[in-house]
Design an enzyme around this catalytic site. Structure first.
Site, short mmCIF file in Angstrom:
data_model
loop_
_atom_site.label_atom_id
_atom_site.label_comp_id
_atom_site.label_asym_id
_atom_site.label_seq_id
_atom_site.Cartn_x
_atom_site.Cartn_y
_atom_site.Cartn_z
N PRO A 244 6.09 -5.41 8.92
CA PRO A 244 6.99 -6.01 7.93
C PRO A 244 8.38 -5.39 7.99
CG PRO A 244 4.89 -5.29 6.95
CD PRO A 244 4.96 -4.71 8.32
N GLY A 246 11.55 -3.19 7.16
CA GLY A 246 11.76 -1.91 6.49
C GLY A 246 10.72 -0.85 6.75
N GLY A 248 10.21 0.78 9.63
CA GLY A 248 10.67 1.82 10.54
C GLY A 248 10.57 1.49 12.01
N LYS A 249 10.59 0.21 12.37
CA LYS A 249 10.50 -0.16 13.78
C LYS A 249 11.74 0.28 14.54
CE LYS A 249 9.87 -4.48 12.72
NZ LYS A 249 9.81 -4.33 11.25
N GLU A 466 3.25 -5.04 -24.76
CA GLU A 466 3.13 -3.99 -23.74
C GLU A 466 2.07 -2.97 -24.12
OE1 GLU A 466 4.46 -4.34 -20.92
OE2 GLU A 466 5.73 -6.02 -21.49
N ASP A 541 2.02 -12.62 -16.51
CA ASP A 541 0.65 -12.10 -16.54
C ASP A 541 -0.35 -13.19 -16.16
OD1 ASP A 541 1.67 -9.66 -17.42
OD2 ASP A 541 1.55 -10.28 -19.53
#
Length: 673
Positions: A244, A246, A248-249, A466, A541
Site C-alpha cells: 500500500p 506509504g 516504505g517501498k 460517547e 456507527d
C-alpha cells in the site's frame, strides 16, 4: 569483521558510486565549464575581429580614382602620403590634403581631407614627382594576405560556430546534466544517486524486516557474486516491491542505494511515456544501454504500473504507445541479449493491474510484499523517527505503537512531525505524550473545530453517546480497552471514543466481533435510554456495524442458518483498476435470508448494549456529567471512575506538557514545585 557483518549492522563504510568509479558531479561541472569556455572563446574572437578591422583607418577613408588623384597632385593639394605594398604586387596610396576639397564620391558631393587610391607601380619618376610637389612620403608594410583572408571570413565562421554550439546545447538539454532539450526525447531521464548527500541505510528502515532481508541478499550478491555462482546460482534480474502507499517501498530503494557499492540509477514510470510515438521504447533502450556500460548496477523504477499495465485492456483499440514501451521493457529484461549484472528494482501499489508477462520468473524473479507494519514494526518506526527530537519523560513508544493500528510508516512519520510542531507552537522544550496524542487525533480525526458553536443540549447528547460506547466496552471486557473519550468536535465528528488494543489480532473470533458490534451500538442505546430520542449521531456507527455484520454472514461463515458459504463475488477491471460490478451468484431467497441474518446480528448487539446500560444507568449519568465538565477523559481516568475514585483536576499528560513549556521568566521552578 567482514563487509557482510558491517552491512547487517548498519556500519557500512562510505560508498563511492559513479560511472566506472568517476565522480558524476565533477564530470558534469567539467562539461559545464568547457561549454562556457567555448562560448567565451567565440565571443572573444568576434570582438577581436571587429576591433582589428575597425583599427585600420584606410577602410573608412573615401576611395577616389587614379585620374582624380592626378588632378589633386597637379594642383599641389596633397600634403603628405603613406604608401602600402599589397600582396597583389600593387600599391595603395593614402593621401592627406592640405585643404578640404569637395569631390563626387559614390554619387554624392563630399568634402574630404584624406583619401585612398590604387597605384599600379611606384618608380623613380613617381617619387621624383612627389618630391617636386613637396609631398612627404612614408612607406609601410601592407596587409598579410593570409590573415586578411582569415579575418574577412572570421565573422562568418563565428556565426556558424555559434549555431553549432546552440544546437548542441539544445540536444544536451540546455545545459550540463539537463534532460529536457529539444532533441533529447529518446534519452532516459536517469537520476544517479549523489554520494555527497547523506545516504539512507538499512538502519534507517524499520518495520519491514522480511523485505530488508531480501534486498540485503541482492546487495550481497553484487558484492560477492562468486559466493553464489560457485553453487550454480544466478543473479536475480528483478525485484518487485508490492504494498500500500506509504509503507516504505521508495525508502527501501534509497536504502539499497545507500548500502550498495555499485552505481544506482532511478527513474519514474511516468518518465518513459511522452506525447511522441516511440519515445518510451527509446528511453527504455537508453536506460539499459547506460546500465550495461556501468554493470554491475541497480536500476530503480518507481510506480512501474504507469508503463506495466496489462496489455489489451485499452478502450478503442489502435496503437498504444504505453504497450510499445512495455514490450521494449519486457525484451530488455529477458530477451535474446542477456543483461548480466543489471538488477531492476520496481515499486508499485497496484500489482493487480500489471501485465502477467512482467511478473513471470526471469523478469521479476522476486516479489517482495511491503505491508503495513504490525505493532512491533510500528514501535520500530517510531523509534527511528523520534531520534532527532527531544522527548519528555512520559513518552511511551509502546503505547504509541498500540494506538496506531493500520497506519503506515508515512502516517507514523507524519504523527511524529505534527507532535514536534505542536510542542513548538506551545513553546515547549520537549515533545511530550500530550503532543503525540493531540497529533494522532489531528491526523486520524481532523483538527479541533474550536470555532464550532455547539448548544448545551447537543453537547449533553454527545457526552451520553460517547460514554455509552465507553461503558459498553468496559462492561463487555472487550480486548480493545477504551483509550480516550472526548466530546471536542474534530473533523465531521462531534465526539470520539478511541480504543487501544492490548494485542494485535490477525484472526478475529465471533465473540470479539459481537463485542465490537455491541460497543458500536452503545452510543445509540445511551441516547434512546436517556433522552428517548433518536439522532443522526449514530450514522457512522450503524454504517460500520452493518459492514462487519455483512462480512460475518457473507465472507466469514458466522451465521448458523447460512453456514460456511461465501456469497461475495468480485470482478475487477484491469483497465479501470477498480471494482465496477458485483454480479449475483445466489437466489433472491438466499438474499432475503442474508438480510435477515444481518438484521438479527445487529439487533442482538443493540439488545446487549441496551441491557448493559440499563443495569448501569447511574454510572452512565455520573460519567457523562464528568465528561461534559472535562471534555476529555483518558482510559486511566475512566478506570478510576469505575472504582469510585476522585479524579485530579488536570490529567498527568497535560501536567507533563505544562512542565515542558519554556516560559523564559524564571517560573519553571515554581511550576515544577
Amino acid at each position: 569483521m567482514s563487509s557482510d557483518d558491517n552491512m547487517k549492522k548498519g556500519n557500512s563504510p562510505k560508498k563511492k558510486r559513479g560511472f566506472h568509479g568517476s565522480d558524476p558531479n565533477k564530470s558534469g561541472e567539467d562539461n559545464k565549464f568547457s561549454k562556457n569556455l567555448l562560448l567565451w572563446v567565440f565571443l572573444g574572437m568576434g570582438i577581436f575581429s571587429m576591433i582589428f578591422l575597425f583599427q585600420d583607418g584606410r577602410s573608412a577613408d573615401p576611395k577616389i580614382s587614379y585620374s582624380e588623384y592626378k588632378d589633386l597632385l597637379s594642383q599641389g593639394l596633397i600634403a603628405e602620403g603613406v604608401v602600402y605594398k599589397t600582396q597583389l604586387n600593387d600599391f595603395e596610396f593614402q593621401g592627406f590634403l592640405s585643404n578640404p576639397v569637395t569631390l563626387e564620391i559614390d554619387g554624392k558631393s563630399k568634402s574630404i581631407t584624406k583619401f585612398v587610391t590604387k597605384l599600379v607601380v611606384v618608380d623613380s619618376a613617381t617619387e621624383a614627382e612627389w618630391s617636386e610637389k613637396g609631398i612627404n612620403i612614408i612607406y609601410k608594410e601592407g596587409d598579410n594576405f593570409f590573415w586578411g583572408t582569415v579575418l574577412s571570413f572570421l565573422p562568418l565562421l563565428m556565426l556558424f560556430g555559434l549555431v553549432i554550439f546552440f544546437m548542441k546545447r539544445m540536444q544536451n538539454g540546455g545545459g550540463a546534466g539537463g534532460q529536457k532539450g529539444l532533441f533529447s526525447f529518446g534519452k532516459a531521464r536517469i537520476k544517479l544517486v549523489d554520494e555527497n548527500i547523506e545516504p539512507v541505510t538499512f538502519k534507517d528502515v524499520a518495520g519491514i524486516d522480511e523485505a530488508k532481508y531480501e534486498l540485503e541478499e541482492i546487495i550481497e550478491f553484487l558484492k560477492e557474486p562468486e559466493k553464489f555462482q560457485k553453487l550454480g546460482g544466478r543473479i536475480p534480474k528483478g525485484v518487485l516491491l508490492l504494498g500500500p502507499p506509504g509503507t516504505g517501498k521508495t525508502l527501501l530503494a534509497r536504502a539499497v542505494a545507500g548500502e550498495a557499492d555499485v552505481p544506482f540509477f532511478s527513474m519514474s514510470g511516468a518518465d518513459f511515456v511522452e506525447m511522441f510515438v516511440g519515445v518510451g521504447a527509446s528511453r527504455v533502450r537508453d536506460l539499459f544501454e547506460q546500465a550495461k556500460k556501468n554493470s554491475p548496477c541497480i536500476c530503480f523504477i518507481d510506480e512501474i504500473d504507469a508503463v506495466g499495465r496489462q496489455r489489451g485492456a485499452g478502450v478503442g483499440g489502435g496503437h498504444d504507445e504505453r504497450e510499445q514501451t512495455l514490450n521494449q521493457l519486457l525484451v530488455e529484461m529477458d530477451g535474446f541479449e542477456q543483461n548480466s549484472g543489471v538488477i531492476i528494482i520496481a515499486a508499485t501499489n497496484r500489482p493487480d493491474v500489471l501485465d502477467p508477462a512482467l511478473l513471470r520468473p526471469g523478469r521479476f524473479d522476486r516479489q517482495v510484499v511491503v505491508d503495513r507494519p504490525d505493532v512491533r514494526g510500528r514501535k520500530g518506526i517510531f523509534e527511528v523517527h523520534i531520534k532527532k527530537i527531544p522527548l519528555g519523560s512520559d513518552v511511551d513508544v509502546t503505547i504509541l505503537a498500540k494506538g496506531t493500528p493500520g497506519l503506515s510508516g508515512a502516517d507514523i512519520a507524519n504523527i511524529v512531525n505534527e507532535a514536534a510542531l505542536l510542542a513548538a507552537r506551545r513553546n515547549g522544550e520537549k515533545v511530550t505524550m500530550y503532543d503525540f496524542e493531540n497529533a494522532k487525533d489531528k491526523i486520524l480525526m481532523g483538527v479541533e473545530r474550536k470555532s464550532m458553536v455547539v448548544s448545551e443540549k447537543e453537547k449533553e447528547m454527545t457526552a451520553y453517546h460517547e460514554m455509552g460506547h465507553a461503558l459498553v466496552g468496559k462492561l463487555t471486557k472487550n480486548p480493545d480497552p477504551v483509550h480516550k473519550v472526548t466530546i471536542i468536535p474534530r473533523g465531521q465528528a462531534l465526539g470520539v471514543t478511541s480504543y487501544l488494543p492490548d494485542e494485535e489480532f490477525h484472526s478475529k473470533s465471533k465473540t470479539y466481533l459481537e463485542q465490537k458490534l455491541a460497543m458500536m451500538m452503545g452510543g445509540r442505546a445511551a441516547e434512546l435510554l436517556t433522552f428517548n430520542v433518536l439522532s443522526t449521531g449514530a450514522q457512522n456507527d450503524i454504517q460500520r456495524a452493518t459492514e462487519i455484520a455483512k462480512k460475518m454472514v457473507c465472507d466469514w461463515g458466522m451465521s448458523d442458518i447460512i453456514g460456511p458459504v461465501n456469497f461475495t463475488t468480485k470482478q475487477d477491471d484491469v483497465f479501470l483498476g477498480r471494482e465496477i460490478s458485483q454480479p449475483k451468484d445466489h437466489s433472491e431467497k438466499t438474499s432475503e435470508i442474508i438480510d435477515s441474518e444481518v438484521r438479527k446480528i445487529l439487533s442482538n448487539s443493540y439488545a446487549v448494549a441496551e441491557g448493559l446500560l440499563c443495569e448501569n444507568k447511574e454510572l452512565l449519568e455520573k460519567c457523562s456529567k464528568i465528561l461534559i465538565e472535562r471534555e476529555v477523559i483518558t482510559g486511566e481516568e475512566l478506570d478510576k471512575m469505575f472504582k469510585g475514585e476522585e479524579l485530579p483536576e488536570i490529567s498527568s499528560q497535560a501536567m507533563e506538557a505544562i512542565k515542558s513549556i519554556n516560559l523564559n521568566d524564571g517560573k519553571e521552578e515554581e511550576i515544577e514545585k
